[in-house]
Design an enzyme around this catalytic site. Structure first.
Site, mmCIF file in Angstrom:
data_model
loop_
_atom_site.group_PDB
_atom_site.id
_atom_site.type_symbol
_atom_site.label_atom_id
_atom_site.label_comp_id
_atom_site.label_asym_id
_atom_site.label_seq_id
_atom_site.Cartn_x
_atom_site.Cartn_y
_atom_site.Cartn_z
ATOM 1 N N TYR A 342 1.293 -1.578 0.576
ATOM 2 C CA TYR A 342 -0.126 -0.188 -0.247
ATOM 3 C C TYR A 342 1.035 0.887 0.227
ATOM 4 C CZ TYR A 342 -3.790 -2.994 1.708
ATOM 5 O OH TYR A 342 -4.688 -4.208 1.797
ATOM 6 N N GLU A 418 -20.101 1.613 21.229
ATOM 7 C CA GLU A 418 -21.333 2.716 20.122
ATOM 8 C C GLU A 418 -21.430 4.111 20.207
ATOM 9 O OE1 GLU A 418 -24.465 -0.430 20.828
ATOM 10 O OE2 GLU A 418 -23.074 -2.310 19.018
#
Ligand SMILES: [Zn+2]
Ligand SMILES: [Zn+2]
Length: 439
Positions: A342, A418
């Site tokens: 990458y 969350e």
């Protein structure tokens, strides 16, 4: 004098009109922002539900068929133009706003990892599969379940406000960020090759990654190299086999390999510019079968990480000459292969400067922090080579947990608070909206 007076009168005449237009644009921007925030708040329970569903049903790279099916169905429900099967399981959604304007892209990755979950959650993954011939658990241990759910929430927020949206938003749901299985293509590079950034072509691209280094409620941002470029290093040292009691009768590739490892570690900061961080690590050495035989060959496998694109070539050159020099001095032979992985994930400094006020407003005072670059790699880098990009970090560590105690990405104990997800929805939504409005 007359011209100056005319100019002055002209300015007087124009001023109220320009001010009115400015006020109108400001009001529109304000109402779009308010609509996005209202929709983001409304969709938060759904984003959490999506995330839990993806978490319970993780899929490895290039196998994200269930996830991609849900993504495609939700985007179609929202009225986006949807293309599926991009780079195997990728999904591209196009949302055309009600007003003309530029094109931006938002990206989420969908794949999970061969990790056996150890977090005690009602929606913990129980999935097992065979990976490279081994029986393994599968877990969203990098948080891509959160990324996918967040980007669906963004689609919901922006689709709801589409009439006021001045331009087009491309949603990139990509497979195989963690790397395609051996022998398969995949990920961002393959999505680009298959036209994910054509028709329409975005002029900026944004993504986020959840990280436990920052607390829930925080966003971390940095200009320049933020994730390392990664290249795979393969070295073969060839000596001459002999009895280990009589090493001078052969050429010892194990001794040569040992010197190579230490010399490679000295390249970052000694042979290339220390002001640009880089890492060279050997992760595997294969050679020999028993204690009293010096083998013919030793193989070394490693990784090269750089945060400054211009450093990649010099490091490769120094590695080749170091290996060659050591092996030649020992009378051995060597082969070096460097496989490009990458590129450096590069946050465009001008785009970062332009969008920082948006993120500061969205995160709230004190919650937009400067992130440290990371020596992990990220294939968002391929998208950010096609258009100026921003890759930001979204904190997901529960505030009561100390940074040192938080399980890192890829850990079987990786945990997402969350309550952070809605900030991710708002961040990407406002980045897109503000960019389209010229903000
Ligand atoms: Zn990962
Ligand atoms: Zn990841």
């Amino acid at each position: 004098m007359r011209r100056a007076l005319a100019g002055f009168l002209g300015a007087l005449l124009l001023a109220p009109t320009a001010a009115a237009a400015g006020a109108e644009a400001g009001a529109k921007a304000g109402s779009l922002a308010a609509a996005i925030d209202a929709r983001a708040a409304a969709v938060e329970p759904q984003v959490i539900a999506w995330r839990r569903d993806f978490h319970r049903h993780p899929e490895l790279s290039n196998r994200e068929t269930r996830t991609a099916g849900i993504v495609a169905r939700e985007l179609e429900r929202l009225g986006l133009r949807v293309r599926t099967g991009v780079a195997h399981t990728g999904v591209v959604g196009v949302l055309e706003g009600g007003r003309p304007g530029p094109v931006v892209a938002l990206r989420a990755d969908m794949d999970a990892l061969p990790v056996t979950e150890e977090v005690d959650l009602p929606f913990a993954s129980k999935v097992r599969t065979t990976y490279l011939g081994r029986e393994v658990g599968v877990m969203h241990a990098c948080g891509h379940d959160a990324h996918t759910a967040i980007l669906l929430g963004v689609a919901e927020a922006l689709a709801h406000a589409r009439a006021e949206l001045p331009g087009t938003v491309v949603f990139l749901f990509q497979p195989a960020e963690e790397g395609a299985p051996p022998g398969e293509g995949g990920g961002a590079r393959m999505m680009i090759a298959e036209g994910a950034l054509r028709d329409p072509r975005p002029e900026a691209v944004f993504a986020l990654h959840v990280v436990p280094q920052h607390a829930a409620g925080q966003i971390a941002l940095r200009a320049g190299g933020v994730m390392a470029g990664s290249d795979r290093l393969e070295i073969l040292v060839r000596g001459r086999q002999t009895h280990a009691a009589y090493p001078w009768l052969g050429i010892d590739p194990i001794a040569v390999a040992s010197r190579i490892v230490l010399a490679l570690h000295a390249i970052p900061g000694r042979r290339v510019d220390a002001r640009h961080p880089s890492v060279v690590s050997i992760g595997a050495i294969h050679g020999g079968v028993r204690h009293n035989i010096i083998p013919d060959e030793v193989e070394l496998l490693g990784t090269i990480r750089t945060l400054e694109p211009s450093q990649q070539e010099p490091i490769h050159a120094r590695i080749r000459e170091t290996v060659r020099g050591i092996t030649e001095s020992a009378g051995a032979q060597s082969q070096v292969a460097i496989v490009e992985g990458y590129p450096v994930t590069y946050n465009d400094p001008a785009l970062v400067a332009r969008m920082t006020p948006t993120l500061r407003r969205v995160a709230g005072a004190g919650n937009l922090v400067e992130g440290l670059p990371r020596t992990g790699a990220e294939d968002f880098s391929f998208f950010a080579q096609q258009a100026p990009g921003i890759y930001l970090w979204l904190g997901i560590r529960p505030p009561e947990v100390a940074e040192a105690d938080a399980a890192p990405n890829h850990s079987p104990r990786f945990f997402v608070d969350e309550s952070a997800l809605v900030l991710g929805v708002r961040a990407l939504s406002h980045l897109a909206a503000d960019y389209l409005q010229g903000g």
